[in-house]
Design a protein around this motif. Structure first.
Motif, PDB file in Angstrom:
ATOM      1  N   ARG A  38      15.199  -9.347  -6.700  1.00  0.00           N
ATOM      2  CA  ARG A  38      14.598  -9.845  -5.464  1.00  0.00           C
ATOM      3  C   ARG A  38      15.143 -11.252  -5.276  1.00  0.00           C
ATOM      4  O   ARG A  38      14.917 -12.134  -6.120  1.00  0.00           O
ATOM      5  N   ASN A  40      14.757 -13.719  -2.897  1.00  0.00           N
ATOM      6  CA  ASN A  40      13.883 -14.843  -2.569  1.00  0.00           C
ATOM      7  C   ASN A  40      12.502 -14.333  -2.198  1.00  0.00           C
ATOM      8  O   ASN A  40      12.234 -13.133  -2.278  1.00  0.00           O
ATOM      9  N   GLY A  43      12.304 -11.542   0.184  1.00  0.00           N
ATOM     10  CA  GLY A  43      13.293 -10.505  -0.085  1.00  0.00           C
ATOM     11  C   GLY A  43      12.685  -9.170  -0.453  1.00  0.00           C
ATOM     12  O   GLY A  43      11.524  -9.067  -0.803  1.00  0.00           O
ATOM     13  N   LYS A  69      21.242  -6.398   4.728  1.00  0.00           N
ATOM     14  CA  LYS A  69      20.712  -7.739   4.787  1.00  0.00           C
ATOM     15  C   LYS A  69      20.704  -8.422   3.420  1.00  0.00           C
ATOM     16  O   LYS A  69      21.181  -9.536   3.258  1.00  0.00           O
ATOM     17  N   THR A  70      20.145  -7.734   2.433  1.00  0.00           N
ATOM     18  CA  THR A  70      19.987  -8.377   1.131  1.00  0.00           C
ATOM     19  C   THR A  70      21.331  -8.675   0.483  1.00  0.00           C
ATOM     20  O   THR A  70      21.532  -9.760  -0.070  1.00  0.00           O
ATOM     21  N   LEU A  73      22.886 -11.559   2.129  1.00  0.00           N
ATOM     22  CA  LEU A  73      22.228 -12.784   1.669  1.00  0.00           C
ATOM     23  C   LEU A  73      22.766 -13.181   0.299  1.00  0.00           C
ATOM     24  O   LEU A  73      23.014 -14.365   0.020  1.00  0.00           O
TER      25      LEU A  73
ATOM     26  N   MET B 396       5.028  -6.239  -1.057  1.00  0.00           N
ATOM     27  CA  MET B 396       6.287  -6.625  -0.426  1.00  0.00           C
ATOM     28  C   MET B 396       6.075  -7.155   1.004  1.00  0.00           C
ATOM     29  O   MET B 396       7.030  -7.535   1.662  1.00  0.00           O
ATOM     30  N   ASP B 405      11.847  -8.629   4.144  1.00  0.00           N
ATOM     31  CA  ASP B 405      12.963  -7.687   4.241  1.00  0.00           C
ATOM     32  C   ASP B 405      12.597  -6.227   4.010  1.00  0.00           C
ATOM     33  O   ASP B 405      13.357  -5.342   4.356  1.00  0.00           O
ATOM     34  N   THR B 406      11.463  -5.971   3.358  1.00  0.00           N
ATOM     35  CA  THR B 406      11.132  -4.584   3.029  1.00  0.00           C
ATOM     36  C   THR B 406      10.704  -3.832   4.276  1.00  0.00           C
ATOM     37  O   THR B 406       9.777  -4.262   4.960  1.00  0.00           O
TER      38      THR B 406
END
Lengths: 274, 594
Positions: A38, A40, A43, A69-70, A73, B396, B405-406
């Motif tokens: 994870r 941040n 996240g 996205k992740t 990032l 989350m 983001d989830t």
């Protein structure tokens, strides 16, 4: 917090390699296992297979393709910066034993994980044949590392810009039809690739292990988001896998389950751009 | 301040009025007026005498016009025709004649006198007898967020008591000499005493009284099923509703926290012994608090990135605000407890490795593996386990997607399968995140719903539909492999099964299709094997739960203890805490002897 000790861009920047300081995980990690990351506070938790580890320096290596996205990032992080959470090693390690001759097939980013497993098979005393492929020459990763590990290595590219033109299945079929001593095929890559490989190996009746990468949250068996159908039974990839007997895996279901969040992924990216 | 004046005027009681001569009952309850009414004869005509909720005023409701100050001279029992007027007694206020009836309170007959002058409020009850009729104050419910408003936010539903309401409710407690409620509490909180301290306005002391036995009162006051524990045994519950012990506990914990009265206890003795606690749910937190207080050095290992276990990933914000959980954990940290996140015991570190560094290990990992029903189509897209759904939403924060983001699971027509608290939580979360059509499908009837009554009531108020005596058979999907419907079968109740509940039996041929585009499966959890894969010498039963010595909660492996859902299977927060307490005591005893 986990520090990135080294960052390397591969395949024109579409694939990134991180070395991260995580001594407790490095001490335990075995080939085929993964971690949950994870980045941040806001996240999501995403699984990443451990591509390599060094228990002496306490470093684990993760290699990922920038797809959403992740991962975008994560690409923006520099060496020295911190990742908020990493937990692992998770999943069952690849079942590595001395079988004789094995074929290790990897496609795209899958090669990153493959090379860790291939190394383990080589260390166990196997004769390792490697087949790695990508779309084009520039997107191929870890060729040198694989050359060092494998007794034989075949490289394929879809456009023929390097190695053999075509898919990894072609050299695989050649090996399967010519050699009768192949005890195991270990495949990792895009779902469609693994599916086609399994079709092929069924024909030649060779045991095939695949490493799956479904959507996960906790990675400890708690959520059941990563369920896959193997041999008509529901399995949790995070605790029962990630390696399964490829001939028994319902790849179509897995593919559709993995596409469930495509629209959300896009929305999430758009949101972060704004 | 809340408009609660009306609430305690509600008269809901089983009080009876009897004729003192023939013991025939006079009364009948006139529900719409919420008064106790009894019949008498006055000047040969039937009249109704109304007793107010406080039993200290009476009013007359008859065709005979009676004005303020009139004195009733010939009140007689309509059955035995004897006069109710007492000759040797006069009103203590105005010296008017007095009538006598008998009332019952707690199966005791108490003579009740009232002044016959209309409007006089005198009654001849002794102080002790007055106390016996505490029934007259009905159970105080907590003011709650409006039902239409609350589905639009994630804020807690009840506002909690005001101090006035708490005082009023505390006054209902009878202060039994042998209180049964304490036996109903898995950690044996001294309930009558903390309630007495509320009536004495010593709220700080009252809060401390709870903390003697329960380290997490703000949490327990919110999520404990008091109706099947302490409140179930409350003696008031036999005739009326029990004292709202849970509401009072919650009030005190909130009061203490909001007023900044929480003090970190001073640890007198520092023992040079380290304890490892695996899992930061309610069982683990209790063990940590108890042993740290005794001077041990406790380290909690948590697999997820936030401590709290089921309190943070499972129970939604509107039922248990996360700020409360983090407050309690900060409290433990300030006591000196270390919390190591992102550590999966069995993977990152094994139990055997822990034992090399720690004197004892407590396993409180919960029952975290979701159970599925193994039906056709269960792996279709948009079918989630309740664990996944709630973890996404709570831990989350997917309801804030795309800020977080989830991705948020979404659907227009949502079905939740199951009838427990987790099913209610899932359904109510769905309602708060943009779905207006949420149905709970449960195979037994309303009576058997295992969820807390309050949760069922809240869910119903908020507009969740209940489809009872219905069981899913298979799921139907679109060509994109997303769920589009569920084939169900109607059920009927048969003979009671081993659990004492009537077994649901499918009604042949009653199948029908329920359209839906998202399903949450909330039919229970089982034990997670991850920790035990590397610790085979901890004995487990056929369901995978850990076998312990019930007196010490020690497992088959020496110096390793376990408690909570990993021993019992899915149970309650407070039971897990009770198990934690037993283990903490046993660990202390064993390590002191070493």
């Amino acid at each position: 917090m986990f520090q990135i000790t080294r960052k390397q861009e591969m395949a024109k920047g579409s694939i990134i390699r991180f070395d991260v300081s995580a001594p407790k995980i490095a001490a335990k990690a075995k080939a085929g296992q993964f971690v949950i990351i994870r980045v941040n506070e806001t996240g999501e938790r995403i699984p990443m297979t451990i591509a390599d580890k060094d228990e002496f320096s306490g470093i684990i290596t993760i290699i990922f393709q920038v797809v959403g996205k992740t991962t975008a990032l994560m690409r923006s992080l520099k060496a020295g910066e911190l990742i908020r959470d990493i937990v692992g090693p998770l999943g069952k390690p690849a079942e590595v034993e001395n079988l004789g001759t094995v074929i290790m097939v990897g496609g795209g980013t899958g090669v990153a994980i493959l090379h860790h497993v291939a190394k383990a098979f080589k260390e166990a005393g196997n004769y390792v044949i490697g087949i790695i492929g990508s779309k084009e020459k520039d997107l191929l990763i870890l060729e040198n590392e694989m050359t060092a590990i494998c007794d034989e290595l075949v490289v394929t590219t879809d456009d023929g810009s390097w190695g053999v033109r075509g898919f990894v299945t072609q050299p695989l079929e050649k090996y399967l039809s010519e050699r009768y001593d192949i005890k195991l095929v270990y495949a990792i890559g895009p779902i469609v690739m693994m599916k086609n490989i399994c079709k092929l190996t069924s024909k030649y009746n060779v045991k095939t292990m695949v490493s799956l990468n479904p959507v996960m949250i906790d990675g400890t068996g708690m959520c059941g988001g990563c369920r896959v159908t193997v041999d008509n039974k529901t399995q949790f990839c995070c605790v029962d896998g990630p390696d399964f007997d490829g001939k028994l895996v319902d790849f179509d279901e897995l593919e559709k389950r993995n596409n469930m969040y495509l629209k959300d992924e896009k929305d999430s990216l758009l949101f972060s751009i704004r | 301040m809340f408009e609660h004046d009306v609430k305690y005027l509600k008269f809901k009681t089983y009080l009876n009025t009897y004729c003192p001569h023939c013991r025939n009952t006079f009364n009948y309850e006139r529900k719409e007026e919420k008064y106790l009414v009894f019949k008498a004869k006055y000047k040969e005509q039937d009249i109704d005498l109304k007793l107010s909720p406080y039993l200290d005023v009476f009013d007359i409701d008859s065709t005979i016009p009676i004005i303020e100050g009139d004195i009733l001279e010939d009140l007689i029992c309509p059955k035995c025709k004897n006069s109710l007027i007492v000759t040797n007694l006069v009103c203590g206020e105005c010296a008017s004649p007095v009538a006598e009836v008998i009332i019952t309170a707690f199966s005791k007959l108490i003579p009740y006198y009232f002044c016959l002058k209309h409007g006089c409020e005198w009654h001849g009850l002794k102080k002790a007898d007055e106390n016996k009729i505490k029934l007259k104050i009905p159970r105080q419910e907590m003011p709650e967020q409006d039902q239409k408003l609350r589905v639009t936010n994630h804020t807690e539903v009840p506002y909690g008591y005001t101090s006035e309401l708490a005082h009023l409710e505390a006054g209902r407690c009878l202060q039994c000499k042998t209180p049964k409620c304490v036996d109903g509490c898995p950690v044996n909180i001294d309930i009558p005493n903390f309630i007495r301290l509320i009536t004495e306005e010593k709220l700080d002391d009252a809060a401390k009284k709870i903390k003697e036995r329960n380290v997490l009162p703000a949490i327990c006051g919110r999520v404990c099923p008091q109706e099947s524990q302490c409140e179930k045994l409350c003696i008031l519950g036999t005739r009326d509703k029990p004292v709202a012990i849970g509401h009072l506990e919650r009030f005190l914990a909130d009061y203490e926290r909001k007023m900044g009265l929480v003090k970190i206890p001073v640890i007198k003795t520092k023992l040079n012994k380290k304890i490892a606690v695996v899992g930061s749910g309610p069982a683990g937190l209790t063990v940590a608090a108890d042993l740290q207080q005794l001077g041990y050095q406790v380290t909690i290992f948590e697999a997820l990135h936030e401590p709290g276990g089921v309190l943070v990933y499972g129970i939604p914000e509107f039922r248990l605000p996360k700020s409360i959980v983090s407050f309690e954990i900060e409290y433990l940290k300030e006591m000196g407890v270390r919390v190591e996140l992102n550590h999966i015991i069995g993977k990152t570190i094994t139990v055997d490795e822990l034992l090399q560094h720690f004197s004892a290990v407590f396993i409180g990992v919960g029952a975290g593996l979701p159970v599925f029903m193994n039906l056709e189509g269960e792996n279709l897209g948009n079918i989630f386990s309740s664990n996944e759904y709630l973890t996404r939403m709570n831990l989350m924060k997917a309801y804030k997607f795309p800020e977080y983001d989830t991705p948020k699971p979404k659907g227009n027509k949502i079905v939740v399968i199951g009838g427990g608290n987790v099913a209610m939580d899932s359904a109510r979360t769905a309602l708060r995140t943009g779905s207006s059509d949420v149905t709970i499908v449960y195979r037994r009837s309303r009576q058997e719903l295992p969820a807390r009554h309050e949760e069922i009531r809240h869910a119903g108020e908020e507009g969740i539909k209940f489809m009872l005596l219905t069981n899913p058979v298979r799921f139907l999907g679109t060509d994109q492999n997303m769920v589009k419907g569920m084939e169900c079968i109607r059920m009927k109740l048969g003979e009671p099964d081993a659990s004492g509940r009537r077994r649901p039996i499918p009604i042949e041929g009653s199948n029908f299709i329920l359209d839906c585009d998202m399903v949450v499966v909330a039919v229970g959890t089982s034990s997670n094997p991850v920790l035990f894969q590397t610790t085979p010498d901890i004995n487990r039963n056929k369901w995978g739960y850990v076998e312990v010595n019930p007196e010490t909660n020690e497992t088959s492996k020496e110096f390793v203890y376990a408690g909570g859902d990993i021993v019992t299977g899915s149970a309650t927060v407070i039971e897990a805490m009770g198990a934690g307490r037993i283990a903490a005591n046993a660990i202390n005893k064993k390590l002191s002897a070493v």
